[in-house]
Design a protein around this motif. Structure first.
Motif, short mmCIF file in Angstrom:
data_model
loop_
_atom_site.label_atom_id
_atom_site.label_comp_id
_atom_site.label_asym_id
_atom_site.label_seq_id
_atom_site.Cartn_x
_atom_site.Cartn_y
_atom_site.Cartn_z
N ASP A 52 37.53 46.94 44.61
CA ASP A 52 37.51 46.57 43.19
C ASP A 52 38.73 45.75 42.81
O ASP A 52 38.65 44.78 42.05
N THR A 53 39.91 46.12 43.34
CA THR A 53 41.13 45.36 43.06
C THR A 53 41.05 43.96 43.66
O THR A 53 41.45 42.98 43.02
N GLU A 55 38.33 42.24 44.19
CA GLU A 55 37.37 41.48 43.38
C GLU A 55 38.01 41.05 42.05
O GLU A 55 37.85 39.90 41.62
N LYS A 56 38.72 41.95 41.42
CA LYS A 56 39.38 41.64 40.14
C LYS A 56 40.38 40.50 40.32
O LYS A 56 40.43 39.57 39.52
#
Length: 157
Positions: A52-53, A55-56
């Motif tokens: 998730d990090t 992707e962010k």
């Protein structure tokens, strides 16, 4: 293909990294049939870097890179990744963070008959460009120019 220096790309992305709460470990551009720009990110947070990090951060730097145009109009693939658990030490803080811990060292030429060994990092002196390690009760001082790779020793339970 002409590419902007990796250091310039890193400098342009630093504000985004600070905003998201990660640090840029390394920026690598690979030429070839399928050119790619990989930004390795890291954090001191518990759990490290997750998908998730990545992707962010990828989504946040995409418009910055579009404006920067690091390949002067040529196509490339953008990747964002963690440097991995066996990452080599690259920056001063990597060395300082591991003082008192076990490290793996690969040398260009043997020292006392060995090119690869594990030891405890005792000291890092960036001004002198050397480290001191405890290898089985013996203190060795190594110049960084002797070391092809130094990383945290991975111990499996």
């Amino acid at each position: 293909m002409k590419v902007m220096p990796e250091r310039e790309i890193e400098q342009a992305l630093l504000p985004v990294a600070e905003e998201i709460g990660v640090e840029i470990y390394e920026v690598v551009f690979k030429q070839g049939k399928f050119p790619s720009l990989t930004v390795y990110i890291d954090t001191d947070r518990e759990g490290g870097i997750d998908l998730d990090t990545c992707e962010k951060f990828h989504n946040a730097i995409d418009p910055v890179l579009d404006g920067l145009d690091p390949t002067y109009g040529a196509a490339y693939t953008l990747n964002v990744s963690s440097p991995g658990i066996d990452r080599p030490f690259k920056k001063d803080k990597d060395f300082f963070r591991h003082i008192g811990k076990k490290v793996e060292i690969r040398l260009y030429a043997p020292v006392k008959g060995e090119k690869f060994f594990e030891a405890v990092l005792l000291e890092y002196n960036p001004a002198a460009g050397n480290i001191s390690v405890d290898k089985g009760g013996e203190t060795l001082k190594l110049n960084l120019s002797q070391i092809s790779k130094i990383s945290e020793a991975i111990e499996f339970d």
